[in-house]
Design a protein around this motif. Structure first.
Motif, short mmCIF file in Angstrom:
data_model
loop_
_atom_site.label_atom_id
_atom_site.label_comp_id
_atom_site.label_asym_id
_atom_site.label_seq_id
_atom_site.Cartn_x
_atom_site.Cartn_y
_atom_site.Cartn_z
N GLN A 260 24.56 56.03 90.22
CA GLN A 260 24.81 56.49 88.86
C GLN A 260 25.59 57.80 88.89
OE1 GLN A 260 23.15 59.14 86.90
NE2 GLN A 260 24.04 58.49 84.95
N ARG A 261 25.24 58.69 89.82
CA ARG A 261 25.94 59.97 89.91
C ARG A 261 27.39 59.76 90.31
NH1 ARG A 261 22.27 62.23 93.39
NH2 ARG A 261 20.41 62.62 92.18
N SER A 262 27.62 58.87 91.29
CA SER A 262 29.00 58.71 91.76
C SER A 262 29.86 57.95 90.75
CB SER A 262 29.01 58.00 93.13
OG SER A 262 28.48 56.71 92.99
N LEU A 263 29.28 57.01 90.02
CA LEU A 263 30.08 56.24 89.06
C LEU A 263 30.21 56.97 87.73
CD1 LEU A 263 28.56 52.70 89.68
CD2 LEU A 263 30.82 53.51 90.40
N GLY A 264 29.20 57.79 87.41
CA GLY A 264 29.25 58.56 86.18
C GLY A 264 29.08 57.74 84.92
N ILE A 265 28.61 56.49 85.03
CA ILE A 265 28.40 55.71 83.80
C ILE A 265 26.96 55.85 83.32
CG2 ILE A 265 30.24 54.00 84.07
CD1 ILE A 265 28.40 52.13 85.34
N THR A 266 26.78 55.56 82.04
CA THR A 266 25.46 55.66 81.43
C THR A 266 24.55 54.57 81.98
OG1 THR A 266 26.70 56.30 79.47
CG2 THR A 266 24.34 55.89 79.19
N PHE A 267 23.38 54.96 82.45
CA PHE A 267 22.38 53.98 82.89
C PHE A 267 21.22 54.02 81.91
CE2 PHE A 267 22.70 52.87 87.69
CZ PHE A 267 24.07 52.84 87.64
N ALA B 131 25.79 44.40 91.50
CA ALA B 131 27.24 44.32 91.74
C ALA B 131 27.90 43.48 90.65
CB ALA B 131 27.50 43.69 93.11
N ARG B 132 27.24 42.40 90.23
CA ARG B 132 27.81 41.51 89.22
C ARG B 132 28.01 42.24 87.89
NH1 ARG B 132 24.60 36.21 87.22
NH2 ARG B 132 23.34 37.85 86.30
N ALA B 133 27.09 43.17 87.61
CA ALA B 133 27.23 43.94 86.38
C ALA B 133 28.29 45.03 86.54
CB ALA B 133 25.88 44.55 86.00
N LEU B 134 28.28 45.71 87.70
CA LEU B 134 29.15 46.88 87.88
C LEU B 134 30.62 46.52 88.04
CD1 LEU B 134 26.95 49.10 90.20
CD2 LEU B 134 27.55 49.53 87.80
N VAL B 135 30.91 45.32 88.53
CA VAL B 135 32.29 44.94 88.80
C VAL B 135 33.11 44.93 87.50
CG1 VAL B 135 32.11 42.42 88.52
CG2 VAL B 135 33.66 43.36 90.24
N ASN B 136 32.41 44.77 86.36
CA ASN B 136 33.11 44.74 85.08
C ASN B 136 33.39 46.13 84.52
OD1 ASN B 136 32.84 41.78 84.76
ND2 ASN B 136 30.68 42.29 84.76
N LYS B 137 33.02 47.16 85.29
CA LYS B 137 33.18 48.55 84.87
C LYS B 137 32.67 48.77 83.45
CE LYS B 137 36.92 49.58 88.05
NZ LYS B 137 36.18 48.84 89.08
N ASN C 146 28.34 30.84 94.72
CA ASN C 146 28.00 31.72 95.83
C ASN C 146 28.03 33.18 95.34
OD1 ASN C 146 30.65 32.63 95.90
ND2 ASN C 146 31.25 31.30 97.58
N VAL C 147 27.63 34.07 96.25
CA VAL C 147 27.47 35.47 95.86
C VAL C 147 28.79 36.05 95.33
CG1 VAL C 147 27.08 37.77 96.83
CG2 VAL C 147 25.49 35.90 97.34
N ARG C 148 29.90 35.74 95.99
CA ARG C 148 31.18 36.30 95.58
C ARG C 148 31.55 35.81 94.18
NH1 ARG C 148 33.93 34.58 99.39
NH2 ARG C 148 33.80 36.42 100.71
N ASP C 149 31.35 34.50 93.93
CA ASP C 149 31.69 33.96 92.62
C ASP C 149 30.74 34.46 91.52
OD1 ASP C 149 33.82 32.65 93.67
OD2 ASP C 149 32.81 30.73 93.90
N ASN C 150 29.50 34.72 91.91
CA ASN C 150 28.57 35.33 90.96
C ASN C 150 29.11 36.69 90.52
OD1 ASN C 150 25.68 34.50 90.09
ND2 ASN C 150 25.96 33.51 92.07
N VAL C 151 29.50 37.50 91.52
CA VAL C 151 29.97 38.84 91.21
C VAL C 151 31.29 38.78 90.43
CG1 VAL C 151 30.73 41.03 92.21
CG2 VAL C 151 28.76 39.84 93.18
N ALA C 152 32.12 37.80 90.78
CA ALA C 152 33.44 37.71 90.15
C ALA C 152 33.39 37.03 88.79
CB ALA C 152 34.40 36.95 91.07
N TYR C 153 32.21 36.58 88.36
CA TYR C 153 32.11 35.77 87.14
C TYR C 153 32.72 36.47 85.92
CZ TYR C 153 30.16 32.66 83.60
OH TYR C 153 30.02 31.79 82.55
N GLY C 154 32.34 37.73 85.73
CA GLY C 154 32.84 38.47 84.57
C GLY C 154 34.35 38.58 84.58
#
Lengths: 268, 327
Positions: B181-188, B146-152, B92-100
């Motif tokens: 991108q502006r609020s997280l400040g990570i490289t895109f 979200a799945r990518a960003l959750v891993n910071k 499900n969506v939550r487990d997809n995001v939590a995969y990492g």
């Protein structure tokens, strides 16, 4: 004129065809209850349940049954392992001779069993391997691998490659990717393949004849038993059990693979 | 500024095919960097080189100062949003995001909480229990994000992430990605074949062609000061004028780039034969030839529109004619 309804003649013919295939099986069941034990007399002179008790008491039945179950289980486990690996290699990577390997894997099930049997027997003889439990298992594994491979390879192709990449990208190593992404997506195919492999092994006669030593698997035992003019209905009782034991996994495999036509990882 | 991703002479050849050929680039920490080019230009392969799905056949890649050659994809501090999203269909969506987080060994409660928070961030807080197949294209895209960003990740790689969305959704997601991108400040690092997407979102754009970077610069540089005819043509379909024609106009032998919107109808100037006229909504695009050179101009709404077959007089400001060195 187009009609959705089949003409009467076709219906009757189809019904007769089905009856021809399945009535003899019912006959086997009926003879399990007959009171006459030397020849298959029709109609049976009387009905009895005593053959079930007789069968229960026969140690040769139990030995054959347990050998067949052991052979089928171990062949299935070997087939699941090798068939999955082979399917993964053929569907995931491109290499020289891939098509040839795919064909070679399928060959044992396309070849007549007697050829597989003779060739294995001469190979075991040449290598001076004594016939044993394990030679039967090896013989069965040759065609069990095919069933698993065929099921798994179709499913592997439907699990899109980007799922594996996504898993790796998210930090999963190869083992974790297999465990959490590939396995859940191919598990029903493996279960179905495994059940079919089990059923195939359980009622195999020809290859077993050539690869067994003194041991008797259940089908071989039945074949021998039919020659003996005594306690024949015992064979019928055992036949009923075999039908049930092989029919259930095949039915299960059918239900598991039904309705899984949606493509895993299709994305959109 | 620190370097996030550095390519030094990186090539990825498949036999005779040079997918990526001797690419040098330096992406700064916190930068929104676009890789722009037609399909087969090497932009996606470059992204896959950063993610680790491809190995360079020559050159070196440094990710946050570390030589990346020997680092497998699952150990790189970057995460990818795939073009087809590649959501796990059995989760499900939550487990997809939590995969990492799961494969990293984060506890069940903690990862469900992080997943829900990240889903909240992409406005999908209520969708955790759904299966990916029950979501629309735009929602799947957010889940992939979200799945990518959750891993910071230290850098987020986006492979044509808006390609499958319709125009309205695409514009909305452009805004959202930029503010995220502006609020997280990570490289895109963003791969696209859509020049308007690259120009509107990125801090800097690298234009790819035939496996090479033909120009790197700010969107203004790329748009107003193309260094090669390919860039002028690909980014905003500029008029690329042949050197002989430019020589007659300016006395210098160079390719010229002239934006269609810089050309206008006037009293004096060049005689143009009008070939075709197409209505675009906010403006009308007029194709014509001047002394045998094909050119287009954009006539704004309200102006008199010439007809195909007419002869018209057009002109442009000298400043708008940008010169590029002959290759």
């Amino acid at each position: 004129m187009h009609s959705d309804r089949a003409p009467m003649g076709l219906k009757v013919a189809a019904g007769l065809g089905l009856a021809f295939m399945h009535l003899p099986i019912l006959l086997i069941f009926v003879y399990a209850f007959t009171t006459e034990d030397k020849s298959y007399q029709w109609p049976p002179p009387g009905f009895t349940l005593k053959w079930f008790a007789v069968t229960w008491g026969r140690t040769d039945v139990w030995e054959a049954m347990s050998l067949s179950l052991k052979v089928a289980s171990i062949s299935t486990v070997i087939a699941l392992f090798l068939g999955t690996l082979c399917a993964a290699a053929v569907s995931r990577t491109k290499f020289f001779g891939r098509e040839a390997i795919s064909l070679l894997v399928i060959l044992p099930i396309a070849l007549p069993g007697i050829i597989t049997g003779i060739s294995l027997r001469s190979a075991f003889n040449l290598a001076e391997i004594p016939f044993s439990f394990w030679t039967i298992v090896l013989g069965h594994a040759t065609f069990c691998v095919v069933v698993v491979y065929n099921n798994a390879v179709a499913r592997f192709r439907r699990v899109s490659g980007s799922l594996v990449e996504a898993s790796m990208d998210l930090g999963a190593n190869s083992f974790q990717t297999f465990r959490y992404v590939i396995l859940p997506n191919i598990s029903t195919a493996l279960l179905a393949g495994g059940m079919l492999a089990f059923a195939l092994s359980f009622d195999e006669v020809i290859v077993t004849t050539f690869t067994a030593g003194q041991q008797q698997t259940l089908p071989i035992w039945m074949l021998e038993e039919l020659v003996r003019p005594r306690e024949r209905p015992v064979t019928n009782v055992v036949a009923m059990v075999v039908v049930i034991v092989t029919f259930l996994p095949i039915l299960g495999a059918y239900y598991l693979t039904r309705g899984t036509d949606t493509v895993a990882g299709q994305g959109k | 500024m620190n370097s996030a991703i550095r390519f030094s002479g990186v090539s990825r050849h498949y036999g005779a095919v040079k997918a990526v050929d001797d690419v040098n680039l330096d992406i700064a920490e916190g930068e929104f960097f676009a890789m722009l080019g037609p399909s087969g230009s090497g932009k996606t392969t470059s992204l896959r080189l950063i993610a680790g799905f491809e190995r360079p056949t020559a050159g070196e890649i440094h990710i946050y100062g570390e030589e990346a050659q020997s680092i497998p994809p699952y150990k790189r501090p970057v995460n990818t949003v795939f073009q087809d999203y590649a959501l796990f269909p059995h989760l499900n969506v939550r487990d997809n995001v939590a995969y990492g987080l799961m494969v990293a060994g984060v506890g069940k409660k903690q990862r469900a909480k992080s997943a829900d928070e990240t889903l909240e961030m992409v406005a999908l807080g209520a969708y955790g229990d759904r299966k990916p197949s029950e979501l629309s294209g735009g929602q799947r895209q957010r889940v992939a994000l979200a799945r990518a960003l959750v891993n910071k990740p230290k850098a987020l790689l986006l492979d044509e992430p808006l390609g499958a969305l319709d125009l309205k959704l695409r514009e909305q997601m452009q805004e959202e990605l930029k503010s995220l991108q502006r609020s997280l400040g990570i490289t895109f690092i963003f791969v696209t074949h859509d020049q308007s997407e690259a120009l509107s979102m990125a801090d800097r754009v690298a234009v790819f062609n035939n496996g090479r970077i033909v120009q790197i610069g700010t969107p203004e540089d790329i748009y107003y000061r193309p260094q090669q005819p390919f860039v002028a043509d690909f980014v905003g379909s500029s008029n690329v004028l042949p050197p002989e024609f430019v020589a007659k106009l300016t006395g210098k032998t160079a390719h010229g780039s002239l934006r269609p919107e810089a050309v206008h109808l006037s009293e004096t100037g060049h005689a143009a034969q009008i070939k075709s006229v197409s209505f675009l909504g906010t403006a009308t695009r007029v194709s014509m030839t001047i002394q045998g050179v094909a050119m287009t101009m954009l006539v704004p709404k309200g102006a008199v529109i010439p007809k195909a077959g007419d002869t018209a007089t057009v002109s442009w400001a000298d400043d708008d004619l940008h010169l590029m060195a002959v290759q």
